[in-house]
Structures are given as C-alpha cells and as structure tokens.
Design an enzyme around this catalytic site. Structure first.
Site, PDB file in Angstrom:
ATOM      1  N   HIS A  40      61.349  39.676  60.843  1.00 16.14           N
ATOM      2  CA  HIS A  40      61.167  39.635  62.300  1.00 16.14           C
ATOM      3  C   HIS A  40      62.273  40.401  63.023  1.00 16.14           C
ATOM      4  O   HIS A  40      62.742  39.981  64.079  1.00 16.14           O
ATOM      5  CB  HIS A  40      61.120  38.179  62.795  1.00 16.14           C
ATOM      6  CG  HIS A  40      59.889  37.453  62.346  1.00 16.14           C
ATOM      7  ND1 HIS A  40      59.754  36.084  62.387  1.00 16.14           N
ATOM      8  CD2 HIS A  40      58.713  37.902  61.843  1.00 16.14           C
ATOM      9  CE1 HIS A  40      58.561  35.727  61.929  1.00 16.14           C
ATOM     10  NE2 HIS A  40      57.905  36.820  61.583  1.00 16.14           N
ATOM     11  N   ASP A  86      56.352  48.213  63.267  1.00 14.72           N
ATOM     12  CA  ASP A  86      55.258  47.250  63.440  1.00 14.72           C
ATOM     13  C   ASP A  86      55.114  47.061  64.937  1.00 14.72           C
ATOM     14  O   ASP A  86      55.976  46.445  65.576  1.00 14.72           O
ATOM     15  CB  ASP A  86      55.614  45.935  62.732  1.00 14.72           C
ATOM     16  CG  ASP A  86      54.495  44.893  62.833  1.00 14.72           C
ATOM     17  OD1 ASP A  86      53.600  45.035  63.686  1.00 14.72           O
ATOM     18  OD2 ASP A  86      54.539  43.921  62.055  1.00 14.72           O
ATOM     19  N   HIS A  90      55.103  36.992  52.446  1.00 12.31           N
ATOM     20  CA  HIS A  90      54.196  36.505  53.508  1.00 12.31           C
ATOM     21  C   HIS A  90      52.753  36.710  53.089  1.00 12.31           C
ATOM     22  O   HIS A  90      52.459  37.295  52.044  1.00 12.31           O
ATOM     23  CB  HIS A  90      54.507  37.158  54.857  1.00 12.31           C
ATOM     24  CG  HIS A  90      54.461  38.664  54.881  1.00 12.31           C
ATOM     25  ND1 HIS A  90      53.281  39.384  54.838  1.00 12.31           N
ATOM     26  CD2 HIS A  90      55.459  39.578  54.961  1.00 12.31           C
ATOM     27  CE1 HIS A  90      53.571  40.675  54.907  1.00 12.31           C
ATOM     28  NE2 HIS A  90      54.880  40.825  54.961  1.00 12.31           N
ATOM     29  N   HIS A 134      46.116  37.832  59.154  1.00 12.91           N
ATOM     30  CA  HIS A 134      45.913  36.737  60.116  1.00 12.91           C
ATOM     31  C   HIS A 134      44.836  37.188  61.085  1.00 12.91           C
ATOM     32  O   HIS A 134      44.641  38.390  61.299  1.00 12.91           O
ATOM     33  CB  HIS A 134      47.227  36.423  60.845  1.00 12.91           C
ATOM     34  CG  HIS A 134      47.898  37.626  61.465  1.00 12.91           C
ATOM     35  ND1 HIS A 134      47.499  38.180  62.665  1.00 12.91           N
ATOM     36  CD2 HIS A 134      48.906  38.425  61.020  1.00 12.91           C
ATOM     37  CE1 HIS A 134      48.265  39.227  62.942  1.00 12.91           C
ATOM     38  NE2 HIS A 134      49.112  39.413  61.948  1.00 12.91           N
ATOM     39  N   HIS A 149      48.605  36.588  66.599  1.00 13.96           N
ATOM     40  CA  HIS A 149      48.229  35.655  65.526  1.00 13.96           C
ATOM     41  C   HIS A 149      47.164  34.779  66.150  1.00 13.96           C
ATOM     42  O   HIS A 149      47.475  33.781  66.798  1.00 13.96           O
ATOM     43  CB  HIS A 149      49.426  34.847  65.037  1.00 13.96           C
ATOM     44  CG  HIS A 149      50.378  35.676  64.225  1.00 13.96           C
ATOM     45  ND1 HIS A 149      51.410  35.142  63.498  1.00 13.96           N
ATOM     46  CD2 HIS A 149      50.442  37.012  64.007  1.00 13.96           C
ATOM     47  CE1 HIS A 149      52.075  36.108  62.875  1.00 13.96           C
ATOM     48  NE2 HIS A 149      51.500  37.265  63.177  1.00 13.96           N
ATOM     49  N   ARG A 154      55.767  48.177  54.782  1.00  7.61           N
ATOM     50  CA  ARG A 154      54.592  47.384  55.166  1.00  7.61           C
ATOM     51  C   ARG A 154      53.555  48.349  55.750  1.00  7.61           C
ATOM     52  O   ARG A 154      53.910  49.270  56.490  1.00  7.61           O
ATOM     53  CB  ARG A 154      54.955  46.305  56.194  1.00  7.61           C
ATOM     54  CG  ARG A 154      53.743  45.446  56.607  1.00  7.61           C
ATOM     55  CD  ARG A 154      54.128  44.130  57.286  1.00  7.61           C
ATOM     56  NE  ARG A 154      54.807  44.280  58.550  1.00  7.61           N
ATOM     57  CZ  ARG A 154      56.092  44.034  58.768  1.00  7.61           C
ATOM     58  NH1 ARG A 154      56.860  43.638  57.778  1.00  7.61           N
ATOM     59  NH2 ARG A 154      56.608  44.187  59.972  1.00  7.61           N
TER      60      ARG A 154
HETATM   61  N1  GLY Z   1      53.314  41.894  64.198  1.00 10.21           N
HETATM   62  C1  GLY Z   1      53.250  40.585  63.692  1.00 10.21           C
HETATM   63  C2  GLY Z   1      52.541  40.540  62.405  1.00 10.21           C
HETATM   64  O1  GLY Z   1      52.343  41.550  61.790  1.00 10.21           O
HETATM   65  O2  GLY Z   1      52.114  39.507  61.979  1.00 10.21           O
HETATM   66 MN    MN Z   2      50.210  41.201  61.664  1.00 25.01          MN
HETATM   67 MN    MN Z   3      52.364  43.457  62.666  1.00 26.62          MN
END
Ligand code: GLY
Ligand code: MN
Ligand code: MN
Length: 434
Positions: free
Chosen positions: A240, A257, A347, A351, A358, A402
């Site tokens: 985060h 992100d 993780h 989602h 989310h 990611r």
């Molecule tokens: N940007 C928040 C996530 O990827 O869950």
């Molecule tokens: Mn996400």
């Molecule tokens: Mn994200």
C-alpha cells in the site's frame, strides 16, 4: 451521477420488491468530513446512496416505504438557500429532487426527526446498514423508540434487517448503463498509464509520474478512485505504498497502480515497467511469469467457475515459474499444498469492482466460493514481490511486479476493460521507445 430517472426508480423498485412486506428502508448520504478549520476533505457520496438516488449532496436520507399509498420513494434533503449557496454552490432543493431524481416526494432534512417516526408506523421491519455511521444508528433506534412511546398502541417495527446483503447483490451485477461508465473510467485510466510509460525516463521521480496520471484524470473531470501507487524499485514491495515522493531508480522498475472514477465508477489498473525503457533479463523473467499467470487467470473468469478458481490458477502458474527460476524448490504439488508462493505473493488475485474499488458483494455463499455470473466485474491482479534475503540470487532482489486488469464476465470470452495498456514486456518497451 448521470443515471436516468427511470434507472434510479427501477433500482429502488427492485430493492423494495426484494424486501420483506411491510418494511421501511432507510439509507443516509455520506457525511462531510472536516479536515481542519473550515476546510473539508473532498466529499464523496456513499455508494449505496448514490446507486439508489444519483444524488451527490450531503445531508440527505432516502426512505423507501413499499406500498405506502401517498408515496413510496421519499428523499429528505437540504432546501434551497441563496445565502448558503453563495458560499458552497448550488443545491438541488426539494422541487429539484422530486423532478430530477424520479422520487415521489421530498422533505426538508431539518424535518427528518419529526416525520420519520410516523413513516415507521405499521411497518414490521427496518432495513438499514447498522454500524457504518453509529450516530445515524442511534437516530434510527431513537425514532423507533419514540414511535412506541408516543403511540402506546402503535406496534412499531420489530426487527432490524441488514440492508447490505440485499442491496449489494443488486450492485454486484452491472447493468448496460453502469458498464458504459466503467468502460469510460477504464479508458481514461488506460490513457493515463500509457502517458506515464511514455514520459518515463531516468532522472525523473515518482512525483513526475504521479502528476502525469493525475493530469489525465483531472482533464477528464475524474477524481482518482483511490490513492495512486507510483512505486520505484523496492518501494513496489510495499503493497500500500502511497508516498510517491522518491526518485526513480535508473535501472529499476516502477510499479503503478492507479485508476480514476468516472460518474462514480472505478477503474483499477496496475502495470510495471523499466524506468530506462528496457527490462533487464531478470526483470523480464519475473514480468513474463506474472503476465503468464494473469493470462491463465483471466481465461478462468467465465460463468460457472468459482471466484476462487482464477486465484488458484494464478498461484499454480506462479509457483511453477518460481520453481523454474530457482526461487522455490521441490515438487509443484508440495509447494502448492504448503502455499510456499505466499513468501512472494501474499494477496488474492482479484476483487469485485464497481462504485467502490473494492466493490460490494459476497465472495462466498454457504461456505463455498461463489460462482461467477455474467456482468460481474472483477480485477485480475497477480503479482510477485521478491525481497533481498541472502538466499535470493542478486539479479532478482527487490523486484516487485503487479499486472492488474478489470475483467467483465460475459457469456463467452472474458471482456478486458483495461486491455489497451501494453502489458507484455515487448509491448511496453515498444511504447516507451516510441
Ligand atoms: N488498487 C487497489 C487494489 O488493487 O486492490
Ligand atoms: Mn485491485
Ligand atoms: Mn489496483
């Protein structure tokens, strides 16, 4: 929000049809939050309230009373007030709310305490999201107690029912109108990511790329859907990370992100690319592996598959690749059973996505991972975060990758809403060189 009157009324009708007979449904707007002095935090409407009203002002409460002859759909909101509007901007007012939001009636929010207990009379159930706003919870309980005290023979509602479950099932399935907004959020966010890739070069810092993203969002009238992450080098290992204030490493990667919110709907995209425009062989190997996991996972986002299925697929591909790279050892099945990948991937792979980044909606039903259905939208975001422990070969240390896209479940192939951002190492290098 630009949802039509008809759409908003239909959502409210649908919710009322799903509720127990003789119910009252109460949904408050979000509250303004003071930052300091008389400066506020940016106001963001509560997503449940927004979904049902399309109304973006604070100090409002939606009340639905199915079957009430003098009006089923009622909004309490602020009255017009030229003096206040001079300072804070225009208000829709009672007449505006009645006309523009397709409601049966609107009353001043100042009269809420006086009117609401009467609306509860003869109702057996109160649908309300308990626990989200404790002060509002106390108000709702107070109205019910007041009704019982004032009218000794009035029954008053006996039961509180959690609104979330019913309402969030509706929000989980996206309508054509909602998907249009989500595609727009996706498109603007995708352009922002491409811009960041195109301007990136050694010598810049995380703030420079953050500014590119925010410029693209803002010029389209969109706020960010969440705090953007622009993480150079090892900062990508902080899941985060939001400081976004460091220089970029010349020969490292940068993980972005970021997504904007269009008409209330979020996009959520991650990409990872080399600051120099060229992946090192080790960076490319890790990136290729995460991309392979993402492709395999996206292919599992099909009706009838369990939500957990695509996560399990991603974990399998990642584990296989980690063994090939020498970062894990032993047999594939043993590693999967022991979840050894969690050292590098801690993780879930996705989602729900919608009005909230989310988004709402149950992931499990009766203890089982729920089955995917058409017009659900989920992110698919596998990743690898490789630290700098002594047992990690030097070339792989401090690499965080990611790759995240927004995927709609369709009758056929999954629809990637955010697929216009280059994702493969070759395509990223080509764009950065162009
Ligand atoms: N940007 C928040 C996530 O990827 O869950
Ligand atoms: Mn996400
Ligand atoms: Mn994200």
């Amino acid at each position: 929000m630009t949802a039509s009157n008809k759409t908003l009324a239909r959502r409210r009708r649908h919710l009322m049809d799903l509720a127990e007979p003789d119910s009252i449904i109460i949904v408050p707007a979000a509250r303004e939050q003071l930052r300091n002095g008389d400066a506020m935090f940016a106001f963001r409407q509560d997503s449940d309230f927004l979904y049902l009203t399309g109304f973006s002002e604070p100090e409002a409460v939606l009340v639905l009373i199915p079957g009430r002859e003098t009006g089923e759909q009622i909004l309490f909101c602020r009255e017009r007030d030229p003096e206040r509007e001079r300072w804070d901007g225009p208000r829709l007012g009672l007449d505006g709310a009645r006309e523009r939001l397709g409601l049966d009636d609107a009353f001043p929010i100042a009269d809420l305490d006086e009117i609401l207990p009467g609306l509860m009379e003869d109702r057996d159930h109160i649908y309300h999201s308990v626990g989200r706003d404790p002060a509002f919870d106390r108000q709702v309980i107070g109205w019910r107690n007041q009704l019982r005290k004032l009218k000794r023979n009035a029954r008053g509602p006996e039961e509180f029912i959690a609104l979330d479950h019913v309402l969030h099932e509706l929000r989980l399935f996206k309508s054509t109108e909602e998907l249009k907004a989500m595609r727009r959020a996706a498109k603007i966010s995708a352009t922002a990511h491409r811009r960041a890739m195109q301007v990136c070069r050694p010598g810049l810092g995380e703030p420079d790329l953050t500014a590119e993203l925010m410029h693209e969002f803002t010029r389209n009238g969109c706020p960010p859907a969440y705090l953007p992450i622009v993480a150079g080098g090892r900062n990508a290992l902080v899941l985060h990370y939001v400081a976004n204030d460091q220089p970029l490493p010349d020969d490292g990667l940068v993980l972005i992100d970021a997504g904007c919110e269009y008409d209330g709907y979020a996009a959520d995209i991650s990409r990872t690319f080399p600051v120099s425009g060229r992946f090192t062989p080790a960076q490319r190997k890790v990136h290729d592996l995460v991309l392979a996991a993402q492709h395999a996972a996206i292919d599992r986002v099909r009706p009838g598959n369990a939500f957990d299925d695509f996560h399990e697929t991603a974990c399998r591909v990642l584990t296989e690749g980690l063994i090939d790279l020498g970062l894990l050892s032993g047999k594939l099945e043993d590693n999967l059973e022991q979840e050894t990948y969690k050292r590098f991937y801690m993780h879930k792979t996705g989602h729900w996505l919608g009005l909230d980044v989310h988004d709402v909606g149950d992931y499990r039903i009766d203890g089982h991972s729920r089955v995917l259905e058409k017009n659900m939208v989920t992110t698919v975001e596998p990743a690898l975060y490789i630290g700098d422990d002594d047992d990690i070969p030097a070339e792989f240390r401090n690499i965080g990758v990611r790759i995240e896209d927004d995927i709609r479940v369709t009758d056929g192939d999954p629809e990637n809403l955010t697929g216009s951002v280059p994702a493969s190492a070759d395509d990223i290098e080509a764009l950065m060189q162009s």
